[in-house]
Each structure stands twice: as structure tokens, then as C-alpha cells.
Design a protein around this motif. Structure first.
Motif, PDB file in Angstrom:
ATOM      1  N   ALA A 151      39.233  95.386 -60.955  1.00  0.00           N
ATOM      2  CA  ALA A 151      39.939  94.288 -60.311  1.00  0.00           C
ATOM      3  C   ALA A 151      39.907  93.079 -61.243  1.00  0.00           C
ATOM      4  N   TYR A 152      40.946  92.259 -61.190  1.00  0.00           N
ATOM      5  CA  TYR A 152      40.989  91.075 -62.052  1.00  0.00           C
ATOM      6  C   TYR A 152      41.458  89.869 -61.246  1.00  0.00           C
ATOM      7  N   GLY A 153      41.276  88.699 -61.837  1.00  0.00           N
ATOM      8  CA  GLY A 153      41.771  87.462 -61.205  1.00  0.00           C
ATOM      9  C   GLY A 153      40.945  87.023 -60.024  1.00  0.00           C
ATOM     10  N   GLY A 154      39.677  87.446 -59.990  1.00  0.00           N
ATOM     11  CA  GLY A 154      38.836  87.098 -58.853  1.00  0.00           C
ATOM     12  C   GLY A 154      38.196  85.727 -58.987  1.00  0.00           C
ATOM     13  N   THR A 155      37.769  85.218 -57.849  1.00  0.00           N
ATOM     14  CA  THR A 155      37.006  83.978 -57.842  1.00  0.00           C
ATOM     15  C   THR A 155      35.632  84.247 -58.438  1.00  0.00           C
ATOM     16  N   ASN A 156      35.164  83.346 -59.263  1.00  0.00           N
ATOM     17  CA  ASN A 156      33.839  83.519 -59.854  1.00  0.00           C
ATOM     18  C   ASN A 156      32.771  83.562 -58.771  1.00  0.00           C
ATOM     19  N   LEU A 157      31.905  84.542 -58.880  1.00  0.00           N
ATOM     20  CA  LEU A 157      30.729  84.641 -58.022  1.00  0.00           C
ATOM     21  C   LEU A 157      29.500  84.629 -58.922  1.00  0.00           C
ATOM     22  N   PRO A 158      28.347  84.243 -58.389  1.00  0.00           N
ATOM     23  CA  PRO A 158      27.134  84.274 -59.220  1.00  0.00           C
ATOM     24  C   PRO A 158      26.866  85.682 -59.736  1.00  0.00           C
ATOM     25  N   GLN A 159      26.545  85.793 -61.009  1.00  0.00           N
ATOM     26  CA  GLN A 159      26.199  87.078 -61.614  1.00  0.00           C
ATOM     27  C   GLN A 159      24.733  87.146 -62.009  1.00  0.00           C
ATOM     28  N   PHE A 160      24.025  86.032 -61.908  1.00  0.00           N
ATOM     29  CA  PHE A 160      22.608  86.022 -62.244  1.00  0.00           C
ATOM     30  C   PHE A 160      21.919  85.063 -61.282  1.00  0.00           C
ATOM     31  N   VAL A 161      21.046  85.610 -60.435  1.00  0.00           N
ATOM     32  CA  VAL A 161      20.264  84.797 -59.500  1.00  0.00           C
ATOM     33  C   VAL A 161      18.834  84.755 -60.008  1.00  0.00           C
ATOM     34  N   LEU A 162      18.331  83.565 -60.252  1.00  0.00           N
ATOM     35  CA  LEU A 162      16.983  83.382 -60.789  1.00  0.00           C
ATOM     36  C   LEU A 162      16.112  82.693 -59.746  1.00  0.00           C
ATOM     37  N   VAL A 163      14.981  83.322 -59.426  1.00  0.00           N
ATOM     38  CA  VAL A 163      14.000  82.703 -58.539  1.00  0.00           C
ATOM     39  C   VAL A 163      13.037  81.909 -59.403  1.00  0.00           C
ATOM     40  N   SER A 164      13.089  80.591 -59.290  1.00  0.00           N
ATOM     41  CA  SER A 164      12.231  79.691 -60.062  1.00  0.00           C
ATOM     42  C   SER A 164      11.182  79.094 -59.122  1.00  0.00           C
ATOM     43  N   SER A 165      10.994  77.801 -59.152  1.00  0.00           N
ATOM     44  CA  SER A 165       9.991  77.167 -58.302  1.00  0.00           C
ATOM     45  C   SER A 165      10.321  75.695 -58.121  1.00  0.00           C
ATOM     46  N   ALA A 166      10.085  75.193 -56.916  1.00  0.00           N
ATOM     47  CA  ALA A 166      10.143  73.749 -56.721  1.00  0.00           C
ATOM     48  C   ALA A 166       9.048  73.114 -57.584  1.00  0.00           C
ATOM     49  N   GLY A 167       9.326  71.930 -58.085  1.00  0.00           N
ATOM     50  CA  GLY A 167       8.335  71.206 -58.867  1.00  0.00           C
ATOM     51  C   GLY A 167       8.462  71.361 -60.365  1.00  0.00           C
ATOM     52  N   VAL A 168       9.432  72.123 -60.840  1.00  0.00           N
ATOM     53  CA  VAL A 168       9.490  72.400 -62.276  1.00  0.00           C
ATOM     54  C   VAL A 168       9.777  71.157 -63.116  1.00  0.00           C
ATOM     55  N   THR A 169      10.404  70.141 -62.525  1.00  0.00           N
ATOM     56  CA  THR A 169      10.710  68.934 -63.309  1.00  0.00           C
ATOM     57  C   THR A 169       9.670  67.833 -63.117  1.00  0.00           C
ATOM     58  N   ARG A 170       8.640  68.080 -62.312  1.00  0.00           N
ATOM     59  CA  ARG A 170       7.717  67.001 -61.960  1.00  0.00           C
ATOM     60  C   ARG A 170       6.591  66.753 -62.954  1.00  0.00           C
ATOM     61  N   PRO A 171       6.051  67.758 -63.637  1.00  0.00           N
ATOM     62  CA  PRO A 171       4.989  67.457 -64.598  1.00  0.00           C
ATOM     63  C   PRO A 171       5.447  66.443 -65.647  1.00  0.00           C
ATOM     64  N   GLY A 172       4.735  65.333 -65.719  1.00  0.00           N
ATOM     65  CA  GLY A 172       5.083  64.299 -66.696  1.00  0.00           C
ATOM     66  C   GLY A 172       6.197  63.385 -66.256  1.00  0.00           C
ATOM     67  N   ARG A 173       6.780  63.615 -65.077  1.00  0.00           N
ATOM     68  CA  ARG A 173       7.869  62.730 -64.627  1.00  0.00           C
ATOM     69  C   ARG A 173       7.292  61.386 -64.206  1.00  0.00           C
ATOM     70  N   PRO A 174       7.865  60.261 -64.675  1.00  0.00           N
ATOM     71  CA  PRO A 174       7.368  58.937 -64.277  1.00  0.00           C
ATOM     72  C   PRO A 174       7.444  58.760 -62.758  1.00  0.00           C
ATOM     73  N   GLY A 175       6.410  58.113 -62.198  1.00  0.00           N
ATOM     74  CA  GLY A 175       6.415  57.817 -60.774  1.00  0.00           C
ATOM     75  C   GLY A 175       5.862  58.908 -59.895  1.00  0.00           C
TER      76      GLY A 175
END
Length: 495
Positions: free
Chosen positions: A356-380
Motif C-alpha cells: 500500500a502507498y500514500g498512507g498517513t505516517n504512523l509511528p514506526q519506532f516506540v521507545l520506552v524511556s523515563s520521566a526525569g531524563v532532562t532533570r539532572p543538572g537542570r537549573p532550578g
């Protein structure tokens, strides 16, 4: 007075055709009884299962094994990437394909592992356990009820959370279908399932004597035979048995065939109803002798027909329930007009793939990460208010820092993605409402069961494409979830 010019009609082939396509169930019962075989629902081609494989990394983990179970329940074809096949079989059972590989070793991510993938769900993680040692009595550690000092066991966060994810992303990029396309049949990889899906429907069903078949040869499906105009015949075809459930191609513009022909004009037909002799949608196309070409067939240009007669008041295609496909060589075009490139005799058409062609883009890679990944060293950031993973990021080998770098490798790959950042994971049964935010500020908890549910649902939602979000459970039980609404509230391309 008998017509001495008629060729001998083959009653046996006529009956064989009707039984193969289950036109008359009683005939199938008689044939099964005589041959001593039982009829199984597994003999029926499944539209959902034809559409590629979902590769699950981290499949034996707490989230991963739940992802596998949910995918199987929704009739996906699942391939689990594991390091210990015996352990994986004991956890995942016998209904899932297992492949041995290690994302930290890119040389193991071979074509055997990655072939035919439709999407990837990555739920890998380094192993974290209490310093005192993990015991059944300390299972509450994993539910966030009582805190035990954690430590990393086994491989490092850099190798697993960053380099391993990056390796998997780079391998997937080579094998995932191009955005907007969906592979339906890949004849370059022959299988019994493929061979048993297609069968001949020649003019023997109308009294003719043409003969054809389909064979998987030279990494193609070869539709070939001899077409004859004797007995007022003049067509040969191969057709799929009805898909149960049907293909749902409602998000696509049409289908594309990769093929090599003999200079003749052929037809491609599809049906949206399971009737044997009902309405079909047809498209004629020309081939170039001994030349590989791509033939695009827009759904909007397919003609509703009944036995080669156009239906002026025919409805448009309902692409959400495509029951069968058919390839045909016929002396007729439509409404009695002749095929200008038809000649009786031998013919051959090789097909490499149907997608099939001409489809709407759907996610092809789902990654389970974690809340808090940007917080180490973040000011405040007030570490006293943060969960242990943020407080102990350095002591745990920079686990969140490396998770963020793993996320970035996916964002930079060009693969349509969904990145899910769950708060503290629990073993609770789930079923609560989802609270989703962006900006990496929320705290809370969520069951592994509900994270797995999010992973699987994201694959089906175009509004989940290229979004990163944090998620925790709410206080209320969710009787139903509007997935489109949930994901549409999120902004794409945010870190």
C-alpha cells in the motif's frame, strides 16, 4: 446437435477451484472427509497478520512481555528480540517468534532479526536492583512503596540506554518500510503461508479451458499459464482466498505492484465483500516485456465491475475491509470491449511485491524511556522533591543522561517515532486514566500494564507521530479511552 468445435471441459478443475476457495462448504466437507483432514481457522489468511512484523526489544522485561501479549491479542505478527531463548520461551510462550540478538552488539542485528519489520517497540533497560539483593520479600521496591538503595547490575547504562538503542535505531532504519507505505505481500521471501493464500481462478468456472497457476520461484510470484478463447472463454487469473479479518487500508491512496511482464495488458482486482461472485474493483495496466516496473493503482481510479461489466451506480471502495486481491489476463476490457494487447497462448507475469502507498505516517519506532531524563543538572531543580533516579543519576552510571541520548538518536534518525516517558513503574493491574504532559516536570507512578497499552495503541495513531511525553496514572479508573484525542493534545518534535 452437439457443437463439434467445443473443447473438452475439465469438471475436475472446476470442482477443485470451488473447493479451494470454499465456494460451496459442503464440497469442502466431502473433500476433507475423503482425505482425512480437518479444517482449521489457521488455513484462512489473516489480513492483519500479513502486514509485517512488530519487533519487540526487551521482550522478557516487565513492560516488554506485556507488550508482546497485547500485540498477539490484537493479531499482530510479533518477533521478540531476546538474549536467552530458553528463558524467553518460558516467559512468552509458544505463540511468538523468537530471535537471539543483543542490541549492544550491532553485528547481531542481522537481516534474520530485522527482515519484514513493520515497526519496533523498544522496552529495554539496564537492570537495577536493591544493594541488599533482590528477594520476593523486597518486591515492593519495584512498586515504589519502600525505598532500597539501588545499584546497576550487569551492563552499563551507556551501553544499553544509549549505544544499544542507537544500534537498534540504525538497524531498523535499513529495514522499516518507507514512510507512508505498507508491505502487504513480499514474494522475495517464499513461505507455505504465501503459497497457500493464492489459487487459480480460470475460465473453467465459465466452461472455458484456459489454465494458469502461481508459483514462488526466483524470489517472485510467477503467474503463468495458457489462455484460450475456446468454448467462449478467454481469461486466466489467480486470486487470494478471503482475508479474515480483512486488510484495513483506509489510510492509503492505493496499492503498488513491483512486477515484470511480457508486454501484455493485465488487470488487478480487489473485493470488499466476501462473496465469491460479487462486485469487484478493477484496474487495467500494461507491462513492458522483460522489464521490471512499478505499477501504482489508486483506489480512486479502480472501476466497480461485475463480470467485466462496469457498474454505473457502483459505490466507491471501502478500503477499510479489503477481502481479496486478484491478478487477471483477459481478452475483454470492460462492457464487451476487447483488450487491445491480448493474444491467446502462453503468458507470464512475475510479481516481487504488493504494498500500500500514500498512507498517513504512523509511528514506526516506540521507545520506552523515563520521566526525569532532562532533570539532572537542570537549573532550578530541587533534588529533595525528585524521585530516586534523578537524585542518584550519577551513582547509577548516569542512567537518565544516557536515556536522553538514546532518545536523541531516535529523534535524529528520521524514523517516525513515539517516545514514552513513564513515571515510577508498578506491578499494579492498571486501568487508570492517563495523565500526559510535556516538559518533563510531572511525578507519580503508573503500572507496567498501562505503559504496554500505550505502546501498542501508539502504533495505530497518526497523532502519536514524533511526540515525546511523560505519563502517570490518575486517580480514576478509565472505562474507555479516546486515543486520538489523548495523542492529539501533545505537541510534536519537542524534547
Amino acid at each position: 446437435m452437439a457443437n463439434n468445435n467445443r473443447s473438452q471441459w475439465d469438471l475436475g478443475r472446476f470442482i477443485q477451484t470451488l473447493t479451494y476457495f470454499e465456494v460451496i462448504p459442503f464440497l469442502n466437507w466431502i473433500q476433507d472427509f475423503i482425505q482425512g483432514r480437518s479444517h482449521s481457522s489457521s488455513d484462512i489468511p489473516d489480513g492483519a497478520k500479513q502486514m509485517g512484523v512488530i519487533l519487540v526489544a526487551g521482550a522478557t522485561g516487565g513492560v516488554g512481555q506485556r507488550v508482546v501479549r497485547r500485540l498477539l491479542e490484537q493479531d499482530y505478527k510479533v518477533r521478540a528480540l531476546v538474549r536467552d531463548i530458553d528463558k524467553a520461551r518460558s516467559i512468552l510462550g509458544n505463540d511468538v517468534e523468537l530471535v537471539v540478538a543483543d542490541i549492544t552488539k550491532p553485528e547481531t542485528l542481522t537481516s534474520l532479526v530485522m527482515a519484514d519489520i513493520q515497526a519496533v517497540i523498544c522496552a529495554t533497560a539496564v537492570r537495577v536492583q536493591p544493594v541488599e539483593g533482590d528477594t520476593p520479600e523486597r518486591g515492593k521496591y519495584y512498586q515504589g512503596i519502600k525505598f532500597y538503595q539501588p545499584e546497576i547490575v550487569g551492563d552499563t547504562p551507556e551501553n544499553v540506554e544509549y549505544q544499544g538503542v542507537k544500534n537498534l535505531v540504525e538497524a531498523a532504519a535499513q529495514y522499516l518500510p518507507k514512510a507512508g507505505k505498507q508491505l502487504l505481500f513480499d514474494f522475495t521471501k517464499p513461505s507455505t503461508e504465501l503459497q497457500n493464500t493464492w489459487g487459480a481462478v480460470d475460465d473453467v468456472v465459465m466452461g472455458g479451458v484456459s489454465q494458469s497457476n502461481i508459483q514462488l520461484v526466483e524470489e517472485t510470484a510467477l503467474f503463468a499459464g495458457n489462455v484460450s478463447t475456446a468454448n467462449s472463454g478467454g481469461f486466466a487469473s489467480v486470486r487470494t482466498r478471503n482475508f479474515t479479518p480483512p486488510f484495513n487500508l483506509s489510510g492509503y491512496e492505493g496499492v503498488e505492484l513491483r512486477l515484470r511482464g511480457d508486454g501484455k495488458r493485465y488487470k488487478f482486482l480487489l473485493r470488499t465483500e466476501a462473496q465469491w461472485d460479487g462486485v469487484a474493483y478493477s484496474y487495467s495496466f500494461d507491462t513492458e516485456a522483460n522489464t521490471w516496473i512499478n505499477v501504482r493503482i489508486p483506489f480512486a481510479e479502480m472501476v466497480p465491475v461485475f463480470r467485466a461489466k462496469t457498474l454505473k451506480d457502483g459505490s466507491s471502495i471501502d478500503a477499510s475491509k479489503i477481502c481479496s486481491f486478484q491478478l487477471m489476463l483477459s481478452k475483454f476490457e470492460y462492457d464487451g470491449e476487447l483488450n487491445p494487447k491480448f493474444s491467446p497462448g502462453g503468458f507470464a507475469l512475475q510479481v516481487e511485491s504488493i504494498q500500500a502507498y500514500g498512507g498517513t505516517n504512523l509511528p514506526q519506532f516506540v521507545l520506552v524511556s523515563s520521566a526525569g531524563v532532562t532533570r539532572p543538572g537542570r537549573p532550578g531543580i530541587n533534588l529533595d522533591e525528585e524521585p530516586p533516579a534523578v537524585k542518584l543519576n550519577d551513582q547509577l552510571g548516569g542512567i537518565l543522561t544516557w536515556k536522553l541520548k538514546g532518545e536523541d538518536s531516535l529523534r535524529e534518525s528520521g524514523i517516525p517515532y513515539t517516545i514514552i516517558r513513564p513515571c515510577a513503574l508498578t506491578e499494579e493491574p492498571g486501568g487508570k486514566e492517563f495523565i500526559c504532559e510535556q516538559g518533563d516536570n510531572i511525578r507519580g507512578k503508573i503500572s507496567r500494564e498501562d505503559v504496554a497499552k500505550l505502546c501498542v495503541e501508539a502504533l495505530q495513531q497518526k497523532t502519536a507521530c514524533n511526540v515525546t511525553f511523560e505519563v502517570k496514572e490518575g486517580e480514576n479508573t478509565a472505562s474507555s479511552i479516546d486515543w486520538q484525542k489523548l495523542f492529539s493534545q501533545l505537541q510534536p518534535n519537542l524534547r
